[in-house]
Each structure stands twice: as C-alpha cells, then as structure tokens.
Scaffold this motif. Structure first.
Motif, mmCIF file in Angstrom:
data_model
loop_
_atom_site.group_PDB
_atom_site.id
_atom_site.type_symbol
_atom_site.label_atom_id
_atom_site.label_comp_id
_atom_site.label_asym_id
_atom_site.label_seq_id
_atom_site.Cartn_x
_atom_site.Cartn_y
_atom_site.Cartn_z
ATOM 1 N N LYS A 13 0.819 -1.209 0.000
ATOM 2 C CA LYS A 13 0.000 0.000 0.000
ATOM 3 C C LYS A 13 0.854 1.259 0.000
ATOM 4 O O LYS A 13 0.424 2.311 -0.451
ATOM 5 C CB LYS A 13 -0.923 0.010 1.221
ATOM 6 C CG LYS A 13 -2.103 -0.952 1.097
ATOM 7 C CD LYS A 13 -3.030 -0.766 2.267
ATOM 8 C CE LYS A 13 -4.266 -1.647 2.129
ATOM 9 N NZ LYS A 13 -5.214 -1.454 3.223
ATOM 10 N N LYS A 35 -14.832 3.005 5.652
ATOM 11 C CA LYS A 35 -13.432 3.420 5.705
ATOM 12 C C LYS A 35 -12.549 2.444 4.939
ATOM 13 O O LYS A 35 -11.657 2.850 4.178
ATOM 14 C CB LYS A 35 -12.975 3.535 7.149
ATOM 15 C CG LYS A 35 -11.531 3.987 7.288
ATOM 16 C CD LYS A 35 -11.126 4.106 8.757
ATOM 17 C CE LYS A 35 -9.663 4.532 8.870
ATOM 18 N NZ LYS A 35 -9.242 4.656 10.298
ATOM 19 N N GLN A 36 -12.797 1.152 5.140
ATOM 20 C CA GLN A 36 -12.001 0.134 4.447
ATOM 21 C C GLN A 36 -12.230 0.211 2.938
ATOM 22 O O GLN A 36 -11.294 0.097 2.134
ATOM 23 C CB GLN A 36 -12.355 -1.261 4.961
ATOM 24 C CG GLN A 36 -11.484 -2.362 4.386
ATOM 25 C CD GLN A 36 -11.905 -3.731 4.877
ATOM 26 O OE1 GLN A 36 -12.833 -3.861 5.666
ATOM 27 N NE2 GLN A 36 -11.222 -4.757 4.396
ATOM 28 N N ASN A 39 -10.324 3.173 1.550
ATOM 29 C CA ASN A 39 -8.887 2.909 1.490
ATOM 30 C C ASN A 39 -8.528 2.048 0.291
ATOM 31 O O ASN A 39 -7.555 2.311 -0.426
ATOM 32 C CB ASN A 39 -8.419 2.239 2.780
ATOM 33 C CG ASN A 39 -8.385 3.195 3.964
ATOM 34 O OD1 ASN A 39 -8.287 4.405 3.776
ATOM 35 N ND2 ASN A 39 -8.476 2.655 5.174
ATOM 36 N N GLU A 40 -9.327 0.987 0.074
ATOM 37 C CA GLU A 40 -9.065 0.101 -1.061
ATOM 38 C C GLU A 40 -9.299 0.842 -2.383
ATOM 39 O O GLU A 40 -8.536 0.676 -3.341
ATOM 40 C CB GLU A 40 -9.974 -1.135 -0.987
ATOM 41 C CG GLU A 40 -9.722 -2.040 0.206
ATOM 42 C CD GLU A 40 -8.389 -2.758 0.115
ATOM 43 O OE1 GLU A 40 -7.757 -2.731 -0.964
ATOM 44 O OE2 GLU A 40 -7.973 -3.353 1.122
ATOM 45 N N ARG A 42 -9.000 4.057 -2.873
ATOM 46 C CA ARG A 42 -7.911 5.006 -3.064
ATOM 47 C C ARG A 42 -6.697 4.320 -3.672
ATOM 48 O O ARG A 42 -6.079 4.842 -4.612
ATOM 49 C CB ARG A 42 -7.535 5.621 -1.718
ATOM 50 C CG ARG A 42 -6.369 6.614 -1.767
ATOM 51 C CD ARG A 42 -5.808 6.825 -0.385
ATOM 52 N NE ARG A 42 -5.279 5.569 0.148
ATOM 53 C CZ ARG A 42 -5.132 5.322 1.451
ATOM 54 N NH1 ARG A 42 -5.484 6.225 2.345
ATOM 55 N NH2 ARG A 42 -4.641 4.160 1.852
ATOM 56 N N ASP A 43 -6.343 3.140 -3.167
ATOM 57 C CA ASP A 43 -5.176 2.420 -3.694
ATOM 58 C C ASP A 43 -5.389 2.001 -5.139
ATOM 59 O O ASP A 43 -4.485 2.118 -5.972
ATOM 60 C CB ASP A 43 -4.887 1.183 -2.828
ATOM 61 C CG ASP A 43 -4.452 1.552 -1.421
ATOM 62 O OD1 ASP A 43 -3.981 2.697 -1.236
ATOM 63 O OD2 ASP A 43 -4.591 0.714 -0.513
#
Length: 510
Positions: A13, A35-36, A39-40, A42-43
């Motif tokens: 990440k 949130k998870q 995050n995923e 965004r990556d």
C-alpha cells in the motif's frame, strides 16, 4: 452482500505504483466498513491513474504531430492547409482507426498473458500483430494510391482533392508505422510501462516541431517537407520504443524474433478484426454526422457548430482514452492472474472516477453555454447554434465519460465482437435513423441530429452497463485461462513451496 477485494500488505500500500500481479502473496478479504472501502478504492485509483496519466499525454503528443503539420502548412497557403487537413482527417484518419482497432486485440491477450505470468508470449503476440497489421497496411494502400478519385466521389473541391491525393502518396511510409507502432504501444501498456511511451512521444513531438520549422519554413520544401517531417517523426516513435524493448528493458517479455509469430494467425486475426470493427463503428459514426450536417438548411452554420462541439469532445475523449487503456490493462491483468473479484472492484473504482469527471464536464458546459463557442469563431450565428446545443452536448460529454471506460472493460475481457454488434445496432440502426428523421423530416436541424447521436450513445452505454453488471467474473477468468492455454501454452502453476495462497486460484472455474 459485502464486496470482496484484495487485501494488500502494508508495504504494498505504501507504493502507489504497486502492481499486484508482481506479488501473489495476498488474501481476499471482505470489506466491512466504509473506511475500508475508501482505502481500497484510493489504492486502486492510484494504480489506474498511474497508467492513465502517461497514456493521456501520449495520445495528446501523437495527436499533435498531425495538428502541428497543419499549422505549418497553413503558412504556405490555404490550399496546402486544406490538402494536409483532408489527408490527415479522411485518408490517414480512416487507416488510423482500422489499425488502432486491430492492435487493440493485444490489450486483451497481452494483458491476460502478463497477469498469468506468461511473459515469454507477449513478444510473440506483438510479432503476430505486426504480421497481421502489415498485411492490413498493404490492403489499405489503394486508399492512399487512389485518394484523389475517392475524395472526388465525396464531391470535394477539385484542387483540394488533387493536392490531397498527391500528399497521400507522400504519406504511405507513415501508414506502415501504424502497423508497427500500435502493437508496440499495447505490448508496453500490458506491462504498465506507460511512462516510456510518454517520454518517447514527448521527444518525437519536439523533434517534429524542429523538422517542420527546418523543412517548411527555413528550407521552403512545402508539402514535401511536411511529408518528410510527419514520416520521420512517426518512424522516430517506432524506433525509439522498439530500441527500449530490444535493449532489455522488458525482461522475459521480449526474447527476440520467433517463428511462433506465424502460428494461430487465424484466431488472432478474428479477434483483431472484432476490435477494429468495434472501434471504427464509433469513429465513423461521429465523422458521418458532420458529413450529413452539411446537407441541412444553413449548412455552414450547422457544420460549424457541430465541428466546434466535436473539437471539444475530442479534447475530453483524450482523458477517457487514458482511462480506457488503464482499465483495459487492469481487467486483463487481473483476469489473467485468476483474480476475478479484483477485476470487478477495479471496474467499480474507475466508474466512480469517470462519473465524477462526467458530472464536472456537464456542469462546466452548462455554465459556459453562451461563451464556449466564442474562441472558435467570430460568427454570432454559429455561437448561438453552439449555445442551443449546450444541454444536449453536456449530456453527450457525460455519457462519453462512461462509455469509453466500459469499452475498455470490454477490451480487457475480450468482448470485442459483442460490443461491435452493440455499436452497430445502437449507432447505425437507432442513432442515424432517428437523427435523420428529426433533423430532416421534422425539420429540427442540428438539434435533431444531435438527439439521434445522443440516443445512440445513451442506448449503447445502458447496454454496456447492463452487460458489465451481469458479468460472471469467475467465468471471465476461466475464459482468460483458456485463451492463454490456446495461444500461449499451459498456464504456469505455482511451485509446491511457493508462498502463493492456494485460495487465489479457487475462484477460477475449471
């Protein structure tokens, strides 16, 4: 039902350019919180834009090769400008669409082979595409040799047709660069080596500007100088990119020339033709609309307004060509690696980005509806006609932010022939007839024509969304595996002592 996506390690990440094909040691994990998910997403978005950014620049730089030659030709005379523009838009434009479409087959098979770690086959696939596209160049030669009669057939001015035909003969060497360059582009894209493409294109553009100044302005070679500059710049791109490959910067993917390039050409050609038809049906739809607009009342106003909108559309589509290439690479890589849920998640993320951009362009056009035509013309009637199209044009830009991305999904998954049929039905059985009826029979003029275009694109987008939502990604992964075995030998399996998670392959149907 919770989405399942790849759970990456902390080190992975930390690198926004990380390609998860390089490290199979990861699990699939359900997303249980917003949130998870963010995050995923965004990556994944970083990976997509890392691919899309250089591709966008490459498209713009290579587009400007022809555009700058037209600018320099304009310093000779209006006739030379018209001749160069006619050759670039009609003769070369026709060949460009066909060749780029056929080369797009490599996005499917090279991307899936790379994901499956069948690196040795990427160079073979590129060589097969070279063979097929070179043969297609020979088939397209009559268009260049008989350009003048073809342009006369479309009732073009005699002087323009004659000079454009002469210039087309000069541009035959550039035709063969298409057959070599486009497969190289797809070969590099599949390995995410997009920065190389951008750097070579940047140097080529600088080289091209210098050549145009030297040959057209300084040495006064006229159209001969313009032809030399264009041909030399395109060959510069070919040799520049191939030199990068031959010097060993694509280890495993390029192992020299191989006799396997002449194997399975039939199946390869079928996929290539499907790709070409899929792409050309879209390109030709927009080109023919402008031709038809020339038969409306106040034809000059209609053509001028549509040309301005198409010009702006062309700039917007550069961005989505980048997203098209990025999602094609991501989908083909993930399916080739046997990660169908990762492919599905990538589609979701790129659609979120494209819809956001589409809304931005929609709002921008509506807000500037009375002024965005002014930079292109001093004719107030044309500006009013452009303004009258604002809502329809804004809707087209919104749909065109989604449609190229879905086409990229189709190419990555290998659905070229399916989308070709969809394009044929939506554009030529719905869009054209509806636009003709509204524009001519109901006397709606340019607005009627645009409603027809918008209807065709809207229906196509809706069908592609439906197909994508209903896709069984596990089945698509198994199809990718079958395709790799058919054209590249048995799929490489992990070693017994490998750290690869066995469950990674469990979602590929046997």
């Amino acid at each position: 039902m919770a989405l399942e996506v790849q759970q990456h390690t902390r080190d992975e990440k930390a690198d926004p350019h990380y390609d998860n094909n390089d490290n199979p040691g990861h699990d699939l994990k359900e997303i249980k919180s917003i949130k998870q998910f963010l995050n995923e997403a965004r990556d994944e978005n970083k990976r997509i834009w890392y691919l899309a950014g250089p591709v966008i620049f490459t498209c713009i730089a290579q587009y400007y090769l022809g555009a700058t030659t037209q600018v320099f030709a304009g310093h000779l005379s209006t006739l030379e400008l018209d001749a160069v523009s006619m050759e670039d838009l009609v003769i070369s434009g026709l060949a460009y669409g066909i060749m780029l479409g056929m080369a797009s087959a490599l996005e499917t098979i090279c991307g899936q082979a790379y994901g499956a770690k069948q690196l040795h086959m990427l160079g073979v696939y590129m060589q097969r595409s070279w063979v097929i596209l070179t043969l297609m160049c020979i088939c397209l030669l009559p268009i260049y040799l008989f350009a003048t009669p073809i342009l006369r057939l479309f009732h073009q001015n005699e002087e323009i047709a004659s000079l454009a035909g002469k210039f087309s003969l000069y541009m035959i060497p550039k035709l063969f660069t298409y057959g070599l360059n486009f497969p190289i582009l797809k070969f590099l894209q599949a390995q995410s080596k997009v920065m190389t493409m951008a750097v070579v294109s940047a140097f080529a553009l600088v080289f091209h500007l210098f050549l145009n100044w030297l040959l057209i302005i300084h040495l006064r070679l006229g159209l001969v100088g313009a032809a030399i500059a264009l041909n030399a710049s395109w060959w510069f791109i070919v040799f520049g990119q191939f030199s990068y490959i031959a010097m060993g910067y694509c280890p495993g993917a390029w192992n020299g020339f191989s006799r396997l390039a002449f194997k399975d050409l039939g199946s390869f050609t079928k996929l290539s033709i499907g790709s070409a038809i899929m792409m050309c049906l879209e390109f030709w739809f927009l080109m023919i609309l402008i031709v038809i607009a020339g038969n409306l009342k106040n034809a000059q106003i209609a053509v001028g307004a549509m040309s301005i909108c198409m010009n702006l559309y062309g700039w917007q589509i550069m961005i989505f060509f980048g997203l098209n290439a990025a999602i094609s690479v991501r989908i083909s890589n993930e399916l080739g690696a046997g990660r169908p849920r990762a492919a599905q998640f990538s589609v979701l993320v790129v659609l979120m980005s494209s819809v956001t951009l589409g809304i931005f362009f929609f709002v921008l056009v509506v807000a500037l509806r009375d002024v965005y035509g002014i930079p292109f013309t001093n004719n107030t009637e044309v500006v009013k006609a452009v303004s009258s199209l604002a809502i329809l044009f804004a809707c087209s830009l919104f749909l065109n932010s989604i449609q190229p991305v879905l086409s990229g999904v189709a190419v990555g998954a290998g659905w070229q022939w399916l989308v070709a049929y969809v394009n044929l039905g939506c554009y030529y059985l719905i869009g054209f007839p509806l636009g003709y009826v509204l524009g001519f029979l109901f006397d709606k003029g340019i607005q009627g024509m645009w409603i027809g275009q918008l209807s065709g694109i809207g229906l196509q987008t809706a069908i592609l969304i439906f197909i994508t939502c209903k896709t069984n990604w596990d089945y698509e992964a198994s199809q990718a595996s079958s395709r790799i075995q058919k054209w590249g030998g048995p799929r490489m399996s992990p070693e017994p002592n490998s750290e690869e998670n066995p469950s990674l392959r469990s979602d590929v149907l046997a």
